[in-house]
Motif scaffolding. Structure first.
Motif, PDB file in Angstrom:
ATOM      1  N   SER A  14       4.400 125.520  95.464  1.00 42.51           N
ATOM      2  CA  SER A  14       4.698 124.105  95.663  1.00 42.51           C
ATOM      3  C   SER A  14       6.100 123.763  95.162  1.00 42.51           C
ATOM      4  CB  SER A  14       3.674 123.242  94.925  1.00 42.51           C
ATOM      5  OG  SER A  14       4.071 121.883  94.911  1.00 42.51           O
ATOM      6  N   LEU A  15       6.800 122.921  95.908  1.00 38.23           N
ATOM      7  CA  LEU A  15       8.120 122.470  95.484  1.00 38.23           C
ATOM      8  C   LEU A  15       8.016 121.379  94.423  1.00 38.23           C
ATOM      9  CD1 LEU A  15      10.070 122.403  98.873  1.00 38.23           C
ATOM     10  CD2 LEU A  15       9.893 124.242  97.192  1.00 38.23           C
ATOM     11  N   GLN A  16       6.808 120.920  94.137  1.00 37.26           N
ATOM     12  CA  GLN A  16       6.586 119.982  93.042  1.00 37.26           C
ATOM     13  C   GLN A  16       6.440 120.710  91.709  1.00 37.26           C
ATOM     14  OE1 GLN A  16       6.469 116.560  92.866  1.00 37.26           O
ATOM     15  NE2 GLN A  16       7.298 116.585  94.936  1.00 37.26           N
ATOM     16  N   ASP A  17       6.306 122.030  91.768  1.00 41.39           N
ATOM     17  CA  ASP A  17       6.150 122.848  90.568  1.00 41.39           C
ATOM     18  C   ASP A  17       7.503 122.942  89.860  1.00 41.39           C
ATOM     19  OD1 ASP A  17       5.767 124.773  88.636  1.00 41.39           O
ATOM     20  OD2 ASP A  17       4.767 126.203  89.954  1.00 41.39           O
ATOM     21  N   SER A  18       7.586 122.401  88.659  1.00 41.17           N
ATOM     22  CA  SER A  18       8.855 122.389  87.932  1.00 41.17           C
ATOM     23  C   SER A  18       9.299 123.778  87.497  1.00 41.17           C
ATOM     24  CB  SER A  18       8.753 121.471  86.706  1.00 41.17           C
ATOM     25  OG  SER A  18       7.766 121.947  85.813  1.00 41.17           O
ATOM     26  N   GLN A  19       8.393 124.756  87.559  1.00 35.08           N
ATOM     27  CA  GLN A  19       8.760 126.133  87.244  1.00 35.08           C
ATOM     28  C   GLN A  19       9.143 126.903  88.504  1.00 35.08           C
ATOM     29  OE1 GLN A  19       8.609 127.747  83.793  1.00 35.08           O
ATOM     30  NE2 GLN A  19       9.085 125.569  83.674  1.00 35.08           N
ATOM     31  N   ASN A  20       9.198 126.191  89.618  1.00 34.70           N
ATOM     32  CA  ASN A  20       9.544 126.821  90.890  1.00 34.70           C
ATOM     33  C   ASN A  20      10.822 126.244  91.491  1.00 34.70           C
ATOM     34  OD1 ASN A  20       9.168 128.532  93.161  1.00 34.70           O
ATOM     35  ND2 ASN A  20       8.254 126.821  94.303  1.00 34.70           N
ATOM     36  N   LEU A  21      11.001 124.948  91.386  1.00 32.05           N
ATOM     37  CA  LEU A  21      12.153 124.280  91.992  1.00 32.05           C
ATOM     38  C   LEU A  21      13.023 123.643  90.917  1.00 32.05           C
ATOM     39  CD1 LEU A  21      13.675 123.095  94.501  1.00 32.05           C
ATOM     40  CD2 LEU A  21      12.143 121.125  94.307  1.00 32.05           C
ATOM     41  N   CYS A  22      14.319 123.904  90.955  1.00 35.17           N
ATOM     42  CA  CYS A  22      15.257 123.238  90.053  1.00 35.17           C
ATOM     43  C   CYS A  22      16.628 123.171  90.709  1.00 35.17           C
ATOM     44  CB  CYS A  22      15.333 123.937  88.697  1.00 35.17           C
ATOM     45  SG  CYS A  22      15.802 125.670  88.776  1.00 35.17           S
ATOM     46  N   SER A  23      17.495 122.397  90.124  1.00 33.71           N
ATOM     47  CA  SER A  23      18.849 122.215  90.652  1.00 33.71           C
ATOM     48  C   SER A  23      19.856 122.378  89.530  1.00 33.71           C
ATOM     49  CB  SER A  23      18.999 120.821  91.270  1.00 33.71           C
ATOM     50  OG  SER A  23      18.053 120.591  92.282  1.00 33.71           O
ATOM     51  N   PHE A  24      21.068 122.785  89.897  1.00 38.35           N
ATOM     52  CA  PHE A  24      22.136 122.757  88.900  1.00 38.35           C
ATOM     53  C   PHE A  24      23.427 122.302  89.556  1.00 38.35           C
ATOM     54  CE2 PHE A  24      22.465 127.194  90.358  1.00 38.35           C
ATOM     55  CZ  PHE A  24      23.834 127.375  90.503  1.00 38.35           C
ATOM     56  N   PHE A  25      24.254 121.693  88.731  1.00 40.33           N
ATOM     57  CA  PHE A  25      25.485 121.075  89.211  1.00 40.33           C
ATOM     58  C   PHE A  25      26.606 121.425  88.239  1.00 40.33           C
ATOM     59  CE2 PHE A  25      28.033 116.949  89.511  1.00 40.33           C
ATOM     60  CZ  PHE A  25      28.714 117.346  90.656  1.00 40.33           C
ATOM     61  N   ILE A  26      27.745 121.837  88.789  1.00 44.26           N
ATOM     62  CA  ILE A  26      28.910 122.190  87.973  1.00 44.26           C
ATOM     63  C   ILE A  26      30.010 121.176  88.289  1.00 44.26           C
ATOM     64  CG2 ILE A  26      30.448 124.058  87.234  1.00 44.26           C
ATOM     65  CD1 ILE A  26      28.596 126.031  88.618  1.00 44.26           C
ATOM     66  N   PRO A  27      29.990 120.005  87.685  1.00 46.78           N
ATOM     67  CA  PRO A  27      30.939 118.943  88.038  1.00 46.78           C
ATOM     68  C   PRO A  27      32.388 119.280  87.729  1.00 46.78           C
ATOM     69  CG  PRO A  27      29.728 118.369  86.051  1.00 46.78           C
ATOM     70  CD  PRO A  27      29.066 119.592  86.615  1.00 46.78           C
ATOM     71  N   SER A  58      14.906 120.353  86.316  1.00 40.34           N
ATOM     72  CA  SER A  58      13.738 120.795  87.074  1.00 40.34           C
ATOM     73  C   SER A  58      13.347 119.745  88.104  1.00 40.34           C
ATOM     74  CB  SER A  58      12.565 121.029  86.120  1.00 40.34           C
ATOM     75  OG  SER A  58      12.100 119.793  85.596  1.00 40.34           O
ATOM     76  N   SER A  59      12.378 120.083  88.949  1.00 40.98           N
ATOM     77  CA  SER A  59      11.801 119.087  89.847  1.00 40.98           C
ATOM     78  C   SER A  59      11.035 118.072  89.008  1.00 40.98           C
ATOM     79  CB  SER A  59      10.838 119.757  90.836  1.00 40.98           C
ATOM     80  OG  SER A  59       9.667 120.193  90.168  1.00 40.98           O
ATOM     81  N   GLY A  60      10.726 116.950  89.607  1.00 40.93           N
ATOM     82  CA  GLY A  60       9.997 115.916  88.877  1.00 40.93           C
ATOM     83  C   GLY A  60       8.508 116.193  88.834  1.00 40.93           C
ATOM     84  N   GLY A  61       8.155 117.415  88.475  1.00 43.54           N
ATOM     85  CA  GLY A  61       6.742 117.778  88.439  1.00 43.54           C
ATOM     86  C   GLY A  61       6.321 118.420  87.128  1.00 43.54           C
ATOM     87  N   GLU A  62       7.147 118.258  86.102  1.00 47.28           N
ATOM     88  CA  GLU A  62       6.814 118.838  84.807  1.00 47.28           C
ATOM     89  C   GLU A  62       5.614 118.103  84.206  1.00 47.28           C
ATOM     90  OE1 GLU A  62       7.201 121.198  81.269  1.00 47.28           O
ATOM     91  OE2 GLU A  62       7.890 121.438  83.340  1.00 47.28           O
ATOM     92  N   PRO A  63       4.516 118.813  83.899  1.00 50.43           N
ATOM     93  CA  PRO A  63       3.332 118.155  83.316  1.00 50.43           C
ATOM     94  C   PRO A  63       3.655 117.542  81.944  1.00 50.43           C
ATOM     95  CG  PRO A  63       2.798 120.340  84.146  1.00 50.43           C
ATOM     96  CD  PRO A  63       4.293 120.239  84.139  1.00 50.43           C
ATOM     97  N   TYR A  64       3.273 116.303  81.767  1.00 47.65           N
ATOM     98  CA  TYR A  64       3.565 115.615  80.514  1.00 47.65           C
ATOM     99  C   TYR A  64       2.516 115.893  79.433  1.00 47.65           C
ATOM    100  CZ  TYR A  64       4.558 111.769  77.273  1.00 47.65           C
ATOM    101  OH  TYR A  64       4.855 111.028  76.157  1.00 47.65           O
ATOM    102  N   GLU A  65       1.302 116.161  79.861  1.00 46.54           N
ATOM    103  CA  GLU A  65       0.182 116.285  78.916  1.00 46.54           C
ATOM    104  C   GLU A  65       0.420 117.306  77.801  1.00 46.54           C
ATOM    105  OE1 GLU A  65      -0.935 114.129  82.351  1.00 46.54           O
ATOM    106  OE2 GLU A  65      -0.084 116.158  82.159  1.00 46.54           O
ATOM    107  N   PRO A  66       0.924 118.513  78.096  1.00 41.19           N
ATOM    108  CA  PRO A  66       1.158 119.467  76.986  1.00 41.19           C
ATOM    109  C   PRO A  66       2.200 118.963  75.987  1.00 41.19           C
ATOM    110  CG  PRO A  66       1.125 120.606  79.098  1.00 41.19           C
ATOM    111  CD  PRO A  66       1.188 119.153  79.403  1.00 41.19           C
ATOM    112  N   TRP A  67       3.155 118.174  76.472  1.00 43.67           N
ATOM    113  CA  TRP A  67       4.225 117.694  75.608  1.00 43.67           C
ATOM    114  C   TRP A  67       3.746 116.611  74.639  1.00 43.67           C
ATOM    115  CZ3 TRP A  67       8.790 120.098  75.301  1.00 43.67           C
ATOM    116  CH2 TRP A  67       9.151 120.941  76.359  1.00 43.67           C
ATOM    117  N   GLU A  68       2.851 115.745  75.095  1.00 41.69           N
ATOM    118  CA  GLU A  68       2.438 114.636  74.241  1.00 41.69           C
ATOM    119  C   GLU A  68       1.630 115.096  73.038  1.00 41.69           C
ATOM    120  OE1 GLU A  68      -0.014 111.807  76.275  1.00 41.69           O
ATOM    121  OE2 GLU A  68      -1.150 113.356  77.338  1.00 41.69           O
TER     122      GLU A  68
END
Length: 276
Positions: free
Chosen positions: A45-58, A77-87
């Motif tokens: 899935s492209l919603q998987d934050s461990q699968n899709l990410c971007s980088f920019f070198i301004p 990362s993509s906007g799919g990082e699960p919040y529950e483990p972090w809280e």
């Protein structure tokens, strides 16, 4: 209105990685576009934050962002990082720091596709977790922003919502003369889009002729912007809608103040200082 917009769906959280590197001897001439989208596995899935990410070198585009021989990089990362483990974690704890490193490893790997020895070149790096995103950017549960399915329209997204899909609400509110701006309304998520919403709000309070004048001015700055010139279409459009802009409840002259759409021409150093 408040109840409907308060229940709109949102994305998951997001991870950030900010890097400053020694670019001595680093050849990036093969990079035409400093922005890259990296997919680890097209079968996931492209919603998987461990699968899709971007980088920019301004700093490839703007050399003034860092000293000569250096580069700055933003990875996210993509906007799919699960919040529950972090809280469940406490910022600053050993468990928190270890989990940050674990979840950010995929971000490092993404940049390594372009700069294999990136970790040896690092002079500074910092990871932004969903908790940091929440704390410093006031993002509830570290969310990336509002989520609305492509091809569909969100509530309060304008008169054409049933004809043209607008996935974000427009800038108007039930209060006459009060407009919203930010990434929760059109044109959407991200710093450029949020800034654009502010420009749209300002434009909405001015006559369409000022919009067309600004487009003409912008089209002369650089050949790449020539497409912005409204040309004949602008001449046709202006008399058709001119009598309806701005709408009475948003007319700046009637509200008691005058808005000025900023010029697209670069300001001098002294002008910039005065504006700040």
């Amino acid at each position: 209105w408040k109840e409907a917009l308060g229940k709109l769906p949102r994305h998951g959280a997001i991870m950030h990685l900010f890097i400053a590197i020694d670019a001595e001897g680093l050849d990036l001439s093969h990079i035409d576009d400093p922005a890259h989208l990296v997919v680890q596995d097209w079968g996931r899935s492209l919603q998987d934050s461990q699968n899709l990410c971007s980088f920019f070198i301004p700093s490839i585009l703007d050399k003034s962002l860092c000293p000569e021989g250096k580069h700055v990089i933003h990875v996210y990362s993509s906007g799919g990082e699960p919040y529950e483990p972090w809280e469940k974690l406490k910022p600053g704890s050993d468990e928190y720091e270890a989990y940050k490193e674990e979840r950010a490893s995929v971000l490092w790997e993404a940049v390594e596709r372009c700069i294999p020895d990136i970790r040896e070149r690092v002079e500074f790096s910092i990871i932004g977790s969903p908790l940091a995103h929440e704390a410093f950017l006031r993002r509830d549960r570290g969310t990336y922003g509002m989520a609305w399915a492509a091809g569909t329209s969100a509530p309060y997204s304008g008169l054409l919502r049933n004809i043209l899909p607008f996935p974000f609400p427009d800038l108007k509110t039930p209060v006459d003369g009060l407009l919203r701006c930010g990434d929760s309304c059109f044109p959407g998520i991200g710093t450029p889009s949020a800034a654009a919403s502010g420009a749209i709000a300002a434009n909405t309070m001015n006559h369409v002729s000022k919009h067309l004048d600004l487009l003409k001015e912008a089209s002369t700055i650089d050949p790449m912007y020539e497409f912005l010139n409204p040309g004949i279409l602008g001449d046709v459009y202006k008399p058709i809608v001119g009598g309806f802009t701005p709408s009475s409840e948003l007319d700046a002259s009637q509200i008691g103040f005058q808005t000025n759409i900023p010029s697209t021409k670069p300001a001098s150093t002294s002008e910039s200082a005065e504006q700040v």
